[in-house]
Design an enzyme around this catalytic site. Structure first.
Site, short mmCIF file in Angstrom:
data_model
loop_
_atom_site.label_atom_id
_atom_site.label_comp_id
_atom_site.label_asym_id
_atom_site.label_seq_id
_atom_site.Cartn_x
_atom_site.Cartn_y
_atom_site.Cartn_z
N TYR A 195 -1.31 -0.26 10.52
CA TYR A 195 -1.65 -0.86 9.22
C TYR A 195 -0.49 -0.69 8.23
CZ TYR A 195 -3.52 -1.24 4.51
OH TYR A 195 -3.70 -1.58 3.18
N SER A 213 0.84 -1.20 0.00
CA SER A 213 0.00 0.00 0.00
C SER A 213 0.87 1.25 0.00
CB SER A 213 -0.86 -0.01 1.26
OG SER A 213 -1.44 1.24 1.50
N LYS A 251 2.24 -3.45 6.36
CA LYS A 251 2.50 -3.58 4.92
C LYS A 251 4.01 -3.47 4.65
CE LYS A 251 -1.59 -4.36 3.45
NZ LYS A 251 -1.93 -5.68 2.87
N1 LIG Z 1 -8.87 -0.85 -0.99
C1 LIG Z 1 -7.79 -0.06 -1.01
O1 LIG Z 1 -7.89 1.15 -1.28
C2 LIG Z 1 -6.41 -0.65 -0.74
C3 LIG Z 1 -5.29 0.19 -0.85
C4 LIG Z 1 -4.01 -0.35 -0.61
C5 LIG Z 1 -3.87 -1.69 -0.29
N2 LIG Z 1 -4.97 -2.48 -0.17
C6 LIG Z 1 -4.78 -3.89 0.19
O2 LIG Z 1 -5.45 -4.70 -0.76
C7 LIG Z 1 -5.88 -5.91 -0.18
C8 LIG Z 1 -7.34 -6.15 -0.49
O3 LIG Z 1 -8.10 -5.06 -0.01
P1 LIG Z 1 -9.65 -4.88 -0.33
O4 LIG Z 1 -9.88 -3.41 -0.47
O5 LIG Z 1 -10.09 -5.79 -1.42
O6 LIG Z 1 -10.28 -5.32 1.07
P2 LIG Z 1 -11.42 -6.38 1.43
O7 LIG Z 1 -11.64 -6.26 2.90
O8 LIG Z 1 -12.58 -6.22 0.51
O9 LIG Z 1 -10.70 -7.75 1.07
C9 LIG Z 1 -9.89 -8.47 1.96
C10 LIG Z 1 -10.29 -9.92 1.83
O10 LIG Z 1 -9.43 -10.72 2.64
C11 LIG Z 1 -10.21 -11.61 3.43
N3 LIG Z 1 -9.43 -11.87 4.66
C12 LIG Z 1 -9.09 -10.98 5.62
N4 LIG Z 1 -8.33 -11.57 6.56
C13 LIG Z 1 -8.17 -12.88 6.18
C14 LIG Z 1 -7.49 -13.99 6.70
N5 LIG Z 1 -6.81 -13.90 7.86
N6 LIG Z 1 -7.53 -15.16 6.03
C15 LIG Z 1 -8.21 -15.28 4.87
N7 LIG Z 1 -8.89 -14.25 4.32
C16 LIG Z 1 -8.87 -13.07 4.96
C17 LIG Z 1 -11.51 -10.90 3.67
O11 LIG Z 1 -12.60 -11.76 3.97
C18 LIG Z 1 -11.71 -10.19 2.31
O12 LIG Z 1 -12.38 -11.02 1.38
C19 LIG Z 1 -5.55 -5.79 1.32
O13 LIG Z 1 -4.33 -6.45 1.56
C20 LIG Z 1 -5.41 -4.29 1.51
O14 LIG Z 1 -4.56 -3.98 2.59
C21 LIG Z 1 -6.24 -1.99 -0.40
#
Ligand SMILES: NC(=O)c1ccc[n+]([C@@H]2O[C@H](COP(=O)([O-])OP(=O)(O)OC[C@H]3O[C@@H](n4cnc5c(N)ncnc54)[C@H](O)[C@@H]3O)[C@@H](O)[C@H]2O)c1
Length: 326
Positions: free
Chosen positions: A141, A117, A145
C-alpha cells in the site's frame, strides 16, 4: 473551476466535495462505489459511477463536465490486505492512476491533487517527519502511494499539469455524523467497535521507547484535511506547472494510551485496555512536521483530538444506537 473528485463517495472524499463546494468550486464525483456510499454525494453534484481504470468513462466525464482539475482520492487503502493482494493494489492504485493521468492530460486538465499517505515514510526514526525524511514504505500500500507520487510528478512535468501530493497522517472525526467513517480499519473506530461489543480496547505493545510506552501518532480531523485540499487546489490553479509535496498533520504526537483514555472520557465507557504484544511493522512514533504546509498553503489544523473523537463517536452512535451511554 470544475473538479473531478475521484473517490468522492468515500469517507474523506465526501468531506473534500463539501469543502470544495463551500469554497465556491464546482465538483463532479467519480467513484466505483467499491467502498464508497452513493448517498454521501450531495444533491445537485453530478455523480459518475465508474472505475478510474476505465479510460472511456473518464474521457467522457472530463469532456461532458468541462473538468479542469482533478482531486484523486480513489484507492484501496488497507495496509494488511495490500500484503496479501499486492497485484490488486498495484492495479487499482498505480494502473488506475496512470489511466486517470492520461485522461487528464488528454482532456486539458491543468491541476492534479493526489491523496498520498504517511505510509510512504515506513518506520521513520525521527522526532518530526519532514517531507525530506527518507521514504521507505513497509507495505505494498505504502509503495503504491510513493510510486504514485513519482508518477504524478513526472506526468505533471511532461504534460503541463500543476500537481500536489498530500501525505495524510492519521485521519479521524467527521464534519457531521452521517459523514463518519464506516470502515473499522483505523484506531478510533477499532476502539469503538470493541467497546460496543462489551470488550476491552486492545493496545499493541506498551514497551516502545515513548513516554508511556505506547505508539505515538499524529491525528488530523477530516474536516481540516478537506480544507487543506481546497488550499492545495487554489495554489495549483494560481501556479500553473508547479509541483508540491506536503505532510498534512497537526505536528503533535498523541499516544495510543492517551487516545484510549480520552475515548473513555468522551464515551462514558471504561476503556481500561488489554495490552497485547507489538504488531510487526508498527513504528514507535510518527508525527508530522507541519511547517511546509503552513508556509506553502497558509493552512493549519483547527480541530484537536477531542473534536475528532467527539464527532467520530456521534457518527458511530448514529449507526450503532445500542452503543450510546446516557
Ligand atoms: N483514511 C485514512 O486514514 C487515510 C490516510 C492516508 C491516506 N488515505 C488515502 O485517502 C484516500 C481516501 O481514503 P478514504 O479513507 O476516504 O477511503 P474510502 O475507502 O472511504 O474511499 C475511497 C473511495 O474510492 C472509491 N474507489 C476505490 N477504488 C476505485 C476505483 N478504482 N475507481 C473509482 N473509485 C474507486 C471507493 O468506492 C471509495 O468511495 C485514499 O487514496 C487513501 O489511500 C487515507
Amino acid at each position: 473551476m470544475t473538479w473531478l473528485i475521484t473517490g468522492g463517495a468515500g469517507y474523506i472524499g465526501a468531506h473534500v466535495v463539501r469543502a470544495m463546494l463551500a469554497a465556491g468550486e464546482q465538483a463532479v464525483v467519480f467513484d466505483d462505489l467499491s467502498t464508497g456510499v452513493a448517498e454521501r454525494v450531495p444533491a445537485g453534484v453530478p455523480f459518475v459511477e465508474g472505475t478510474v481504470l476505465d479510460r472511456d468513462a473518464l474521457d467522457k466525464a472530463i469532456a461532458e463536465h468541462g473538468v479542469t482539475g482533478v482531486v484523486h482520492l480513489a484507492a484501496k487503502k488497507q495496509v494488511g490486505e495490500s500484503v496479501d493482494l499486492p497485484l490488486h493494489y498495484y492495479h487499482q492504485n498505480i494502473e488506475g492512476l496512470r489511466v486517470l493521468l492520461a485522461a487528464s492530460a488528454a482532456g486539458g486538465v491543468r491541476s492534479f491533487v493526489f491523496s498520498s499517505s504517511a505510509a510512504v515514510y515506513g518506520m521513520p526514526d525521527v522526532d518530526l517527519v519532514t517531507e525530506e525524511t527518507p521514504c521507505l514504505p513497509m507495505s505494498p500500500y505504502g509503495e503504491t502511494k510513493l510510486a504514485g507520487e513519482w508518477l504524478v510528478r513526472a506526468a505533471g512535468r511532461a504534460h503541463g499539469l500543476a500537481t500536489a501530493s498530500l501525505r495524510y497522517f492519521n485521519v479521524a472525526g467527521a464534519a457531521t455524523p452521517e459523514l463518519a467513517d464506516t470502515g473499522v480499519f483505523n484506531v478510533v473506530p477499532m476502539v469503538f467497535e470493541k467497546l460496543t461489543e462489551g470488550a476491552s480496547p486492545r493496545i499493541f505493545g506498551d514497551d516502545y521507547p515513548t513516554p508511556d510506552g505506547t505508539c505515538v501518532r499524529d491525528y488530523i480531523h477530516v474536516a481540516d484535511l478537506a480544507d487543506a485540499h481546497v488550499a492545495a487546489a487554489r495554489k495549483l490553479a494560481a501556479a500553473p506547472g508547479s509541483d508540491l509535496t506536503v505532510n498534512i498533520g497537526r505536528g503533535e504526537g498523541v499516544s495510543v494510551r492517551e487516545l484510549v483514555d480520552l475515548i473513555g472520557e468522551i464515551t462514558g465507557y471504561d476503556t481500561a485496555p488489554e495490552v497485547t504484544p507489538r504488531r510487526p511493522g508498527d513504528p514507535a512514533r510518527v508525527v508530522a512536521s507541519a511547517d511546509r504546509i503552513a508556509a506553502e498553503l497558509g493552512w493549519t489544523a483547527r480541530h484537536d483530538v477531542r473534536d475528532m473523537i467527539t464527532s467520530a463517536w456521534a457518527g458511530w452512535v448514529r449507526r450503532h444506537p445500542e452503543a450510546a451511554r446516557d
